[in-house]
Motif scaffolding. Sequence first.
Motif, PDB file in Angstrom:
ATOM      1  N   GLY A 266       0.765  -1.441  -0.020  1.00  0.00           N
ATOM      2  CA  GLY A 266      -0.028   0.015   0.202  1.00  0.00           C
ATOM      3  C   GLY A 266       0.734   1.129  -0.003  1.00  0.00           C
ATOM      4  N   TRP A 267       2.079   1.017   0.476  1.00  0.00           N
ATOM      5  CA  TRP A 267       2.964   2.338   0.532  1.00  0.00           C
ATOM      6  C   TRP A 267       3.478   2.588  -0.873  1.00  0.00           C
ATOM      7  CZ3 TRP A 267       6.605  -0.072   4.757  1.00  0.00           C
ATOM      8  CH2 TRP A 267       6.035  -0.203   5.942  1.00  0.00           C
ATOM      9  N   LEU A 268       3.358   1.619  -1.831  1.00  0.00           N
ATOM     10  CA  LEU A 268       3.830   1.877  -3.128  1.00  0.00           C
ATOM     11  C   LEU A 268       2.556   2.469  -4.118  1.00  0.00           C
ATOM     12  CD1 LEU A 268       5.700  -1.530  -3.486  1.00  0.00           C
ATOM     13  CD2 LEU A 268       6.688   0.805  -3.387  1.00  0.00           C
ATOM     14  N   GLY A 269       1.458   2.525  -3.428  1.00  0.00           N
ATOM     15  CA  GLY A 269       0.061   3.266  -4.467  1.00  0.00           C
ATOM     16  C   GLY A 269      -0.867   2.125  -4.780  1.00  0.00           C
ATOM     17  N   THR A 270      -1.965   2.665  -5.604  1.00  0.00           N
ATOM     18  CA  THR A 270      -3.044   1.990  -5.813  1.00  0.00           C
ATOM     19  C   THR A 270      -2.770   0.983  -6.895  1.00  0.00           C
ATOM     20  OG1 THR A 270      -4.445   3.878  -5.135  1.00  0.00           O
ATOM     21  CG2 THR A 270      -5.498   2.288  -6.749  1.00  0.00           C
ATOM     22  N   TYR A 406      10.930  -6.278   3.168  1.00  0.00           N
ATOM     23  CA  TYR A 406      11.141  -4.968   3.327  1.00  0.00           C
ATOM     24  C   TYR A 406      12.671  -4.294   2.661  1.00  0.00           C
ATOM     25  CZ  TYR A 406      11.759  -0.210   5.415  1.00  0.00           C
ATOM     26  OH  TYR A 406      11.976   1.139   5.678  1.00  0.00           O
ATOM     27  N   PHE A 407      13.634  -5.338   2.951  1.00  0.00           N
ATOM     28  CA  PHE A 407      14.901  -4.942   2.412  1.00  0.00           C
ATOM     29  C   PHE A 407      14.813  -4.976   0.936  1.00  0.00           C
ATOM     30  CE2 PHE A 407      19.180  -6.352   1.091  1.00  0.00           C
ATOM     31  CZ  PHE A 407      20.106  -5.529   1.592  1.00  0.00           C
ATOM     32  N   GLY A 413      14.872  -0.952  -3.443  1.00  0.00           N
ATOM     33  CA  GLY A 413      14.342  -0.384  -4.248  1.00  0.00           C
ATOM     34  C   GLY A 413      13.657  -1.101  -5.367  1.00  0.00           C
ATOM     35  N   TRP A 414      13.537  -2.441  -5.179  1.00  0.00           N
ATOM     36  CA  TRP A 414      12.938  -3.168  -6.283  1.00  0.00           C
ATOM     37  C   TRP A 414      11.508  -3.151  -6.306  1.00  0.00           C
ATOM     38  CZ3 TRP A 414      16.121  -8.387  -5.137  1.00  0.00           C
ATOM     39  CH2 TRP A 414      17.442  -7.943  -5.606  1.00  0.00           C
ATOM     40  N   GLY A 415      10.840  -2.402  -5.382  1.00  0.00           N
ATOM     41  CA  GLY A 415       9.345  -2.117  -5.076  1.00  0.00           C
ATOM     42  C   GLY A 415       8.562  -3.495  -5.016  1.00  0.00           C
ATOM     43  N   LEU A 416       7.459  -3.680  -5.622  1.00  0.00           N
ATOM     44  CA  LEU A 416       6.711  -4.718  -5.394  1.00  0.00           C
ATOM     45  C   LEU A 416       7.396  -6.081  -5.583  1.00  0.00           C
ATOM     46  CD1 LEU A 416       3.986  -5.759  -4.800  1.00  0.00           C
ATOM     47  CD2 LEU A 416       2.985  -5.341  -7.280  1.00  0.00           C
ATOM     48  N   VAL A 417       8.371  -5.995  -6.788  1.00  0.00           N
ATOM     49  CA  VAL A 417       8.981  -7.533  -6.999  1.00  0.00           C
ATOM     50  C   VAL A 417       9.730  -7.693  -5.768  1.00  0.00           C
ATOM     51  CG1 VAL A 417      10.738  -8.627  -8.243  1.00  0.00           C
ATOM     52  CG2 VAL A 417       8.809  -7.124  -9.643  1.00  0.00           C
ATOM     53  N   GLY A 418      10.343  -6.832  -5.158  1.00  0.00           N
ATOM     54  CA  GLY A 418      11.107  -6.786  -3.927  1.00  0.00           C
ATOM     55  C   GLY A 418      10.258  -7.528  -2.740  1.00  0.00           C
ATOM     56  N   VAL A 419       9.281  -7.055  -2.494  1.00  0.00           N
ATOM     57  CA  VAL A 419       8.252  -7.499  -1.434  1.00  0.00           C
ATOM     58  C   VAL A 419       7.860  -8.852  -1.826  1.00  0.00           C
ATOM     59  CG1 VAL A 419       6.136  -7.364  -0.502  1.00  0.00           C
ATOM     60  CG2 VAL A 419       7.253  -5.281  -0.859  1.00  0.00           C
ATOM     61  N   TRP A 420       7.757  -9.456  -2.975  1.00  0.00           N
ATOM     62  CA  TRP A 420       7.437 -10.747  -3.343  1.00  0.00           C
ATOM     63  C   TRP A 420       8.452 -11.574  -3.216  1.00  0.00           C
ATOM     64  CZ3 TRP A 420       3.105 -13.799  -5.269  1.00  0.00           C
ATOM     65  CH2 TRP A 420       1.980 -13.077  -4.702  1.00  0.00           C
ATOM     66  N   MET A 421       9.807 -11.037  -3.202  1.00  0.00           N
ATOM     67  CA  MET A 421      11.060 -11.906  -3.292  1.00  0.00           C
ATOM     68  C   MET A 421      11.255 -12.582  -1.913  1.00  0.00           C
ATOM     69  SD  MET A 421      12.725 -12.493  -6.222  1.00  0.00           S
ATOM     70  CE  MET A 421      14.087 -13.234  -5.326  1.00  0.00           C
ATOM     71  N   ALA A 422      10.388 -11.847  -0.879  1.00  0.00           N
ATOM     72  CA  ALA A 422      10.353 -12.433   0.485  1.00  0.00           C
ATOM     73  C   ALA A 422       9.851 -13.916   0.732  1.00  0.00           C
ATOM     74  CB  ALA A 422       9.752 -11.540   1.650  1.00  0.00           C
ATOM     75  N   PHE A 423       8.773 -14.165  -0.302  1.00  0.00           N
ATOM     76  CA  PHE A 423       8.093 -15.352   0.217  1.00  0.00           C
ATOM     77  C   PHE A 423       8.982 -16.709  -0.394  1.00  0.00           C
ATOM     78  CE2 PHE A 423       4.549 -12.303  -1.424  1.00  0.00           C
ATOM     79  CZ  PHE A 423       4.337 -11.874  -0.096  1.00  0.00           C
ATOM     80  N   PRO A 424       9.547 -16.715  -1.277  1.00  0.00           N
ATOM     81  CA  PRO A 424      10.497 -17.889  -1.513  1.00  0.00           C
ATOM     82  C   PRO A 424      11.418 -18.469  -0.270  1.00  0.00           C
ATOM     83  CG  PRO A 424      10.563 -16.676  -3.445  1.00  0.00           C
ATOM     84  CD  PRO A 424       9.854 -15.770  -2.588  1.00  0.00           C
TER      85      PRO A 424
END
Length: 445
Positions: A266-270, A406-407, A413-424
């Motif tokens: 949500g911090w990244l926008g709609t 978060y990192f 600065g990877w944005g949404l892709v970076g947030v998703w990289m946490a799941f693996p």
Amino acid sequence: MNWIAGYKQHYKALIFLGLPIVIGQVGVIILGFADTLMIGHHSTEELGAASFVNNVFTLCIIFSTGFSYGLTPIVGSLYGNRRFAEAGQALRCSLVANVLVALLLTFIMTVVYFNVERLGQPEELMPLIKPYYLVLLASLVFVMLFNGFKQFTDGITDTKTAMWILLGGNTLNIIGNYILINGKLGFPELGLLGAGISTLFSRIMMVVVFALIVLRGRRFIRYRIGFSRMGWSFPVFKKLNALGWPVGLQMGMETASFSLSAIMVGWLGTIALASHQIMLTISQFTFMMYYGMGAAVAVRVSNFKGQDDMENVRRSTFAGFHLIMAMEVVLMSIVFVMRGQVGGWFTDSAEASALVASLFFPFLIYQFGDGLQINFANALRGISDVKPMMVIAFISYFIISLPVGYFCGFVLGWGLVGVWMAFPFGLTSAGVMLWLRFRYKTRMR
């Protein structure tokens, strides 16, 4: 050939038990697809609001589902020893426990509602978020009651009843969505709020139908003796809580890694929120399929545990893992081929569609870990070894997954892709630790 022969009976039994659960989950998946399609094409802002609210409530629903799973090993063990009346008594205790947990969750989520503006979501979405949130809040108690009946019937190896009720309820929900979102058949055009009202109504109806079948149907007579005549059992209630809370917390922490990630998104926008919701709908497709087979593993394992047959506990578990891995190969092949078209199914926003396509890389990576943790978490649930799962979940999802998200998302600065990289990272570490725990608990002495 001896290896195949040793697992053949377990493959057949798991497919027989698991297929109805998987089909029921397909109904849930189709509902998620239909919801996202209808809301997304109605407006991108409503899709963003749905993403936030659905993620918050998914955390509650997955926790409540995990809590209700405490009934499965109890009923499965009683069923394995043909103690049918006591299984009915356990259902009664479970329904009471589930309602109490639902009231607790409703209180917690009400507190969250009064603080929702402080969670950093886009201001323009608040008029959409709040009414949708309240309607879903009203449905929590019905989710918990349905879970109680479902885990009971699954535990006695009757997985078809829940399948048909899920399919019927989700069909009703989809029809209601179409009518209320778009204002058909003389109803007002309610958009996202209409989707919430349809969900509430369908959840109420599923509980009513399930209760009528279990409490009136002839094939459940031997269980109703215990349900109505054996009275309250504090030891059973205590055991349900001892099993249910650890499983609920374990599953809740796993889901929190996704739901709390939605706050970061949500911090990244709609647009990021809308893309996140679309990808979560796709991820639900694979998760639900795996979990259907995992639930069958829990039932089989609990039956064998009740008979003190540890060799078949192990064989059933590893047979389930083989089947989940086979499902992964098939599902990932389908998803990979369709990766370029998926975003356009759900939204008219070219920017959101492009962002969805970029998320398939981390999504494909974490499938092995997801299947691994689902299988062995259910096996441990089947043998009632649930407390260590909380520690494993805390390490995997709070110590590893969320900080990595978060990192990668904001520090790198990877944005949404970076947030998703946490799941693996989170899911794979959980799967490995759960596998090691299962091996330790079932090793031959």
